[in-house]
Design a protein around this motif. Structure first.
Motif, short mmCIF file in Angstrom:
data_model
loop_
_atom_site.label_atom_id
_atom_site.label_comp_id
_atom_site.label_asym_id
_atom_site.label_seq_id
_atom_site.Cartn_x
_atom_site.Cartn_y
_atom_site.Cartn_z
N LYS A 1 0.85 -1.19 0.00
CA LYS A 1 0.00 0.00 0.00
C LYS A 1 0.89 1.23 0.00
O LYS A 1 1.73 1.38 0.89
CB LYS A 1 -0.89 0.04 1.25
N PRO A 2 0.72 2.12 -0.97
CA PRO A 2 1.52 3.35 -0.94
C PRO A 2 1.07 4.25 0.22
O PRO A 2 -0.11 4.33 0.53
CB PRO A 2 1.25 4.00 -2.29
N GLY A 3 2.01 4.87 0.85
CA GLY A 3 1.71 5.77 1.96
C GLY A 3 2.48 7.07 1.82
O GLY A 3 3.25 7.26 0.87
N ARG A 4 2.26 7.98 2.74
CA ARG A 4 2.94 9.28 2.70
C ARG A 4 4.44 9.15 2.84
O ARG A 4 5.19 9.91 2.24
CB ARG A 4 2.44 10.14 3.85
N PHE A 5 4.88 8.23 3.66
CA PHE A 5 6.30 8.09 3.96
C PHE A 5 6.88 6.82 3.38
O PHE A 5 7.76 6.21 3.96
CB PHE A 5 6.51 8.14 5.47
#
Length: 133
Positions: free
Chosen positions: A71-75
């Motif tokens: 899952k892509p995230g902010r960090f």
């Protein structure tokens, strides 16, 4: 600038630095609390889908495997394990492999580790970067 304004400026700068340090420390602590999983890949065989033996887990509902979802995230990316129930067709103790039925996506990569306690949707750390096919 009078001394009261200068003091308020220094206090607010100090508070900002303290918040940055606390944020970085909490991120490090969170990552150390996540379970570390080893990534393994399976292969199709004549009998079914073969995996290393430590990729098979005993769940209350039956035998299952956990595959990794990125899952892509902010960090950066987060890695979640997803549960797939399988039917064990064969176990080879000498080769430490298990052949199962119930795997429908041959591009999945699987979490392995004999001492792991995993559940569907749990965030984990992986032993390699970029696990998505």
């Amino acid at each position: 600038m009078n001394s009261e304004k200068r003091l308020a400026l220094w206090l607010s700068a100090g508070l900002g630095i303290l918040l940055l340090i606390c944020t970085a420390a909490s991120q490090i602590i969170w990552q150390r609390l996540l379970p570390q999983v080893r990534i393994v890949e399976g292969a199709w065989s004549e009998e079914g889908f073969s995996l290393p033996g430590d990729a098979l887990f005993a769940c209350p509902q039956g035998d299952c495997v956990y595959y990794i979802e990125e899952k892509p995230g902010r960090f950066g990316s987060r890695y979640l394990v997803r549960q797939a129930f399988v039917t064990v067709l064969d176990q080879d103790a000498n080769a430490n492999t298990v052949t199962v039925r119930g795997i429908y996506n041959p591009d999945w990569v699987f979490a392995a580790g004999a001492d792991l306690t995993l559940s569907d949707g749990m965030e984990v750390l992986t032993d390699q970067k970029g696990v998505s096919p």
